[in-house]
Design a protein around this motif. Structure first.
Motif, PDB file in Angstrom:
ATOM      1  N   VAL A 150      39.259 -41.778 -81.552  1.00  0.00           N
ATOM      2  CA  VAL A 150      39.918 -42.275 -80.353  1.00  0.00           C
ATOM      3  C   VAL A 150      40.707 -43.550 -80.614  1.00  0.00           C
ATOM      4  N   HIS A 151      40.353 -44.272 -81.683  1.00  0.00           N
ATOM      5  CA  HIS A 151      41.070 -45.499 -82.020  1.00  0.00           C
ATOM      6  C   HIS A 151      42.160 -45.258 -83.051  1.00  0.00           C
ATOM      7  N   GLY A 152      42.362 -43.996 -83.432  1.00  0.00           N
ATOM      8  CA  GLY A 152      43.420 -43.666 -84.370  1.00  0.00           C
ATOM      9  C   GLY A 152      43.024 -43.694 -85.827  1.00  0.00           C
ATOM     10  N   GLY A 153      41.772 -44.000 -86.129  1.00  0.00           N
ATOM     11  CA  GLY A 153      41.323 -44.062 -87.513  1.00  0.00           C
ATOM     12  C   GLY A 153      40.745 -42.739 -87.989  1.00  0.00           C
ATOM     13  N   LEU A 154      40.821 -42.510 -89.297  1.00  0.00           N
ATOM     14  CA  LEU A 154      40.235 -41.304 -89.870  1.00  0.00           C
ATOM     15  C   LEU A 154      38.727 -41.298 -89.668  1.00  0.00           C
ATOM     16  N   LEU A 155      38.189 -40.103 -89.482  1.00  0.00           N
ATOM     17  CA  LEU A 155      36.750 -39.935 -89.274  1.00  0.00           C
ATOM     18  C   LEU A 155      36.103 -39.456 -90.566  1.00  0.00           C
ATOM     19  N   THR A 156      35.025 -40.140 -90.959  1.00  0.00           N
ATOM     20  CA  THR A 156      34.332 -39.795 -92.197  1.00  0.00           C
ATOM     21  C   THR A 156      32.838 -39.650 -91.935  1.00  0.00           C
ATOM     22  N   ASP A 157      32.143 -39.086 -92.925  1.00  0.00           N
ATOM     23  CA  ASP A 157      30.682 -39.072 -92.848  1.00  0.00           C
ATOM     24  C   ASP A 157      30.143 -40.339 -93.518  1.00  0.00           C
ATOM     25  N   LEU A 158      28.829 -40.418 -93.682  1.00  0.00           N
ATOM     26  CA  LEU A 158      28.228 -41.632 -94.240  1.00  0.00           C
ATOM     27  C   LEU A 158      28.622 -41.868 -95.691  1.00  0.00           C
ATOM     28  N   ALA A 159      29.008 -40.805 -96.401  1.00  0.00           N
ATOM     29  CA  ALA A 159      29.454 -40.935 -97.786  1.00  0.00           C
ATOM     30  C   ALA A 159      30.934 -41.263 -97.875  1.00  0.00           C
ATOM     31  N   MET A 160      31.577 -41.454 -96.719  1.00  0.00           N
ATOM     32  CA  MET A 160      33.008 -41.760 -96.605  1.00  0.00           C
ATOM     33  C   MET A 160      33.899 -40.562 -96.926  1.00  0.00           C
ATOM     34  N   ARG A 161      33.326 -39.352 -96.904  1.00  0.00           N
ATOM     35  CA  ARG A 161      34.144 -38.138 -96.993  1.00  0.00           C
ATOM     36  C   ARG A 161      34.781 -37.874 -95.638  1.00  0.00           C
ATOM     37  N   VAL A 162      36.044 -37.480 -95.651  1.00  0.00           N
ATOM     38  CA  VAL A 162      36.720 -37.123 -94.413  1.00  0.00           C
ATOM     39  C   VAL A 162      36.075 -35.870 -93.841  1.00  0.00           C
ATOM     40  N   ARG A 163      35.810 -35.888 -92.540  1.00  0.00           N
ATOM     41  CA  ARG A 163      35.121 -34.776 -91.896  1.00  0.00           C
ATOM     42  C   ARG A 163      36.025 -33.549 -91.760  1.00  0.00           C
ATOM     43  N   GLY A 164      35.388 -32.411 -91.526  1.00  0.00           N
ATOM     44  CA  GLY A 164      36.113 -31.187 -91.192  1.00  0.00           C
ATOM     45  C   GLY A 164      36.351 -30.272 -92.377  1.00  0.00           C
ATOM     46  N   PRO A 165      36.519 -28.990 -92.089  1.00  0.00           N
ATOM     47  CA  PRO A 165      36.691 -28.001 -93.143  1.00  0.00           C
ATOM     48  C   PRO A 165      37.994 -28.148 -93.923  1.00  0.00           C
ATOM     49  N   LEU A 166      39.023 -28.694 -93.291  1.00  0.00           N
ATOM     50  CA  LEU A 166      40.308 -28.812 -93.967  1.00  0.00           C
ATOM     51  C   LEU A 166      40.215 -29.722 -95.189  1.00  0.00           C
ATOM     52  N   ALA A 167      39.409 -30.787 -95.067  1.00  0.00           N
ATOM     53  CA  ALA A 167      39.251 -31.715 -96.192  1.00  0.00           C
ATOM     54  C   ALA A 167      38.487 -31.071 -97.339  1.00  0.00           C
ATOM     55  N   ASP A 168      37.654 -30.074 -97.032  1.00  0.00           N
ATOM     56  CA  ASP A 168      36.973 -29.276 -98.060  1.00  0.00           C
ATOM     57  C   ASP A 168      36.085 -30.118 -98.976  1.00  0.00           C
ATOM     58  N   GLY A 169      35.595 -31.246 -98.474  1.00  0.00           N
ATOM     59  CA  GLY A 169      34.716 -32.084 -99.279  1.00  0.00           C
ATOM     60  C   GLY A 169      35.403 -32.766-100.439  1.00  0.00           C
ATOM     61  N   ARG A 170      36.734 -32.694-100.507  1.00  0.00           N
ATOM     62  CA  ARG A 170      37.480 -33.276-101.628  1.00  0.00           C
ATOM     63  C   ARG A 170      38.268 -34.522-101.239  1.00  0.00           C
ATOM     64  N   VAL A 171      38.223 -34.884 -99.960  1.00  0.00           N
ATOM     65  CA  VAL A 171      39.024 -36.009 -99.480  1.00  0.00           C
ATOM     66  C   VAL A 171      38.100 -37.093 -98.935  1.00  0.00           C
ATOM     67  N   TRP A 172      38.293 -38.309 -99.428  1.00  0.00           N
ATOM     68  CA  TRP A 172      37.559 -39.474 -98.946  1.00  0.00           C
ATOM     69  C   TRP A 172      38.545 -40.441 -98.296  1.00  0.00           C
ATOM     70  N   ALA A 173      38.048 -41.336 -97.466  1.00  0.00           N
ATOM     71  CA  ALA A 173      38.910 -42.349 -96.851  1.00  0.00           C
ATOM     72  C   ALA A 173      38.099 -43.615 -96.624  1.00  0.00           C
TER      73      ALA A 173
ATOM     74  N   ALA B 169      47.931 -38.946 -92.784  1.00  0.00           N
ATOM     75  CA  ALA B 169      46.739 -38.103 -92.655  1.00  0.00           C
ATOM     76  C   ALA B 169      46.824 -37.193 -91.435  1.00  0.00           C
ATOM     77  N   ARG B 170      47.350 -37.721 -90.329  1.00  0.00           N
ATOM     78  CA  ARG B 170      47.520 -36.900 -89.125  1.00  0.00           C
ATOM     79  C   ARG B 170      48.420 -35.708 -89.411  1.00  0.00           C
ATOM     80  N   ALA B 171      49.536 -35.975 -90.100  1.00  0.00           N
ATOM     81  CA  ALA B 171      50.476 -34.906 -90.408  1.00  0.00           C
ATOM     82  C   ALA B 171      49.844 -33.833 -91.287  1.00  0.00           C
ATOM     83  N   ALA B 172      48.849 -34.240 -92.070  1.00  0.00           N
ATOM     84  CA  ALA B 172      48.152 -33.280 -92.937  1.00  0.00           C
ATOM     85  C   ALA B 172      47.059 -32.530 -92.199  1.00  0.00           C
ATOM     86  N   GLY B 173      46.807 -32.899 -90.941  1.00  0.00           N
ATOM     87  CA  GLY B 173      45.791 -32.217 -90.150  1.00  0.00           C
ATOM     88  C   GLY B 173      44.396 -32.786 -90.287  1.00  0.00           C
ATOM     89  N   LEU B 174      44.259 -33.973 -90.886  1.00  0.00           N
ATOM     90  CA  LEU B 174      42.936 -34.578 -91.047  1.00  0.00           C
ATOM     91  C   LEU B 174      42.504 -35.227 -89.734  1.00  0.00           C
TER      92      LEU B 174
END
Length: 462
Positions: A266-289, A257-262
């Motif tokens: 601070v603990h190295g884990g992916l960041l998501t919103d409450l719906a478990m969508r990966v945050r940020g514009p790059l994910a484009d609302g299509r990536v969950w984690a 995921a890091r290599a993909a720019g997601l």
């Protein structure tokens, strides 16, 4: 109507829960599901591996909740022994490699679930990758350890680290007849507890015949001419070993995921919103984690943290599957509840430790009480120690730790509910908990601790 494609990376708890829930909501005519798993197994209980290694669980397959064949029968294109090696977020595709043949191919997606889990931490030292040195995170890891034990036919084991995995694996190896030494860089085992509570675990481990070496760090794994481990060294000593198990902990498996720019925290884990969508514009609302590769909100401290537990992973998967399938669900966060055991000693914690509260800038009071699991006159009553931490001034419950025998660990669930509800220790004293002499004293140990904490908070109010 065009068919959407969901791609899932990871075939254990979070990934396959997401795939299964999405399939319940949408049939194959609406949603194609492709899942990649680099190992041999799917949907298994990683938490049960120490008990399988120790012989409490009879067979490996007992830990498997749903086989690959069962997933495929439900319309999921599950590809075992296939590792995703690249995510192309802009192109909405993943590149996968077959482990045996090395053949690679691209698969496009409309929606993506990243459930890559966590990996055991291997210290950066000579011999860390030697034959006979094992991290234990997956069913494949557990099988590799059992195979190694069968080959070694030795009698000495060293466990590096004394967290949950380290303590559980030490017990498993004792059950298999090994002489076990645990090398722990902390002052006491179970750093998820405060040291005074960890000391109780220390005594229990020594009572089992486990040699505890605290305040020590392994600097080298030494091997024999055959390349297998023979001993581990610290700055002050050397400990013979026919097998070494790493129980230092795990870190989120987010390199892909890091290599993909997601985004990662601070603990190295992916960041998501409450719906478990990966945050940020790059994910484009299509990536969950979800699962062990993400960070979650701590409802007590209000900060993000990484907690690798199957309970959370399965909940994440349900939330993701509901959202991918056209429904709506959220994962609000955690309070940090966990239980474990060393033979008949039960260990539980929820909420903050003292150092967590200090780090969060909270002023607090802590109390520790001794009680029993049942009415003192009832046969089988056993001692129990409860530590409770409350915020100074407000009295809000911040954390609870429990160490005792039968009936101790699951009492922490009362505290977990109280933490989630943001109850004060004063409010907890009035909880209507079940009572009968075979199950509890008149005042349950949790309520005794709450009464003492409430009195101390009142006395310590500024």
């Amino acid at each position: 109507m065009s068919i959407e494609r969901l791609v899932v990376i990871g075939g254990d708890a979070a990934g396959m829960s997401a795939a299964s829930q999405a399939r319940r909501l949408k049939g194959p005519e609406e949603l194609e599901i492709v899942a990649f798993e680099r190992g041999h197994f799917t949907s298994y209980s990683a938490c049960g591996i120490p008990y399988w290694v120790g012989g409490d669980v009879g067979a490996r397959d007992d830990l498997v909740a749903r086989t690959p064949e069962e997933h495929r029968a439900r319309g999921i294109d599950l590809r075992l022994r296939t590792e995703v090696v690249e995510i192309d977020v802009a192109g909405r595709r993943v590149r996968a490699r077959e482990v045996e043949s090395g053949a690679e191919s691209w698969t496009s997606y409309d929606k993506l679930v990243v459930a890559t889990g966590a990996r055991p931490i291997r210290p950066d030292m000579p011999g860390a990758d030697a034959a006979g040195v094992h991290g234990v995170q997956t069913l494949d890891d557990g099988q590799a350890l059992l195979d190694s034990l069968a080959r070694a036919r030795g009698e000495r084991a060293v466990v590096v680290g004394a967290g949950y995995i380290g303590v559980e694996m030490a017990e498993a190896l004792i059950n298999r007849g090994y002489q076990v030494t645990v090398v722990n860089r902390g002052s006491e085992p179970m750093s998820t507890l405060d040291p005074d509570m960890g000391r109780l675990v220390h005594r229990a481990m020594e009572g089992l015949g486990i040699t505890m070496v605290n305040d020590a760090e392994v600097t080298e794994v030494r091997t024999g001419e055959d390349g297998r481990v023979r001993s581990v060294r610290t700055a002050d000593a050397e400990y013979p070993a026919d097998v070494v198990v790493l129980g230092i902990g795990v870190s989120p498996e987010t390199g892909l995921a890091r290599a993909a720019g997601l985004p990662v925290g601070v603990h190295g884990g992916l960041l998501t919103d409450l719906a478990m969508r990966v945050r940020g514009p790059l994910a484009d609302g299509r990536v969950w984690a979800g699962g062990d590769c993400v960070e979650v909100l701590d409802l007590v401290s209000g900060r993000e943290r990484h907690i690798a537990l199957g309970t959370h992973a399965n909940k994440h998967g349900q939330v993701i599957g509901a959202n991918v399938g056209g429904g709506y669900a959220t994962f609000p966060g955690v309070v940090g509840t966990a239980v474990s055991k060393v033979c008949d000693l039960e260990i539980a914690r929820t909420g903050l430790r003292e150092k967590d509260a200090r780090r969060a800038g909270l002023q607090f009071e802590s109390v520790t009480i001794e009680s029993t699991s049942r009415a003192g006159y009832y046969p089988g009553a056993s001692p129990m120690t409860v530590k409770m931490i409350a915020e100074r001034g407000t009295g809000r419950l911040l954390g609870v730790q429990i160490v005792g025998r039968e009936g101790a660990a699951k009492r922490v669930d009362v505290a977990a509910v109280a933490l989630t509800a943001r109850m004060t220790v004063e409010e907890m004293t009035a909880l209507d908990l079940g009572y009968a002499p075979p199950f509890s004293p008149v005042w349950d140990p949790v309520l005794v601790a709450a009464r003492k904490a409430a009195a101390k908070v009142r006395g310590g109010t500024r």
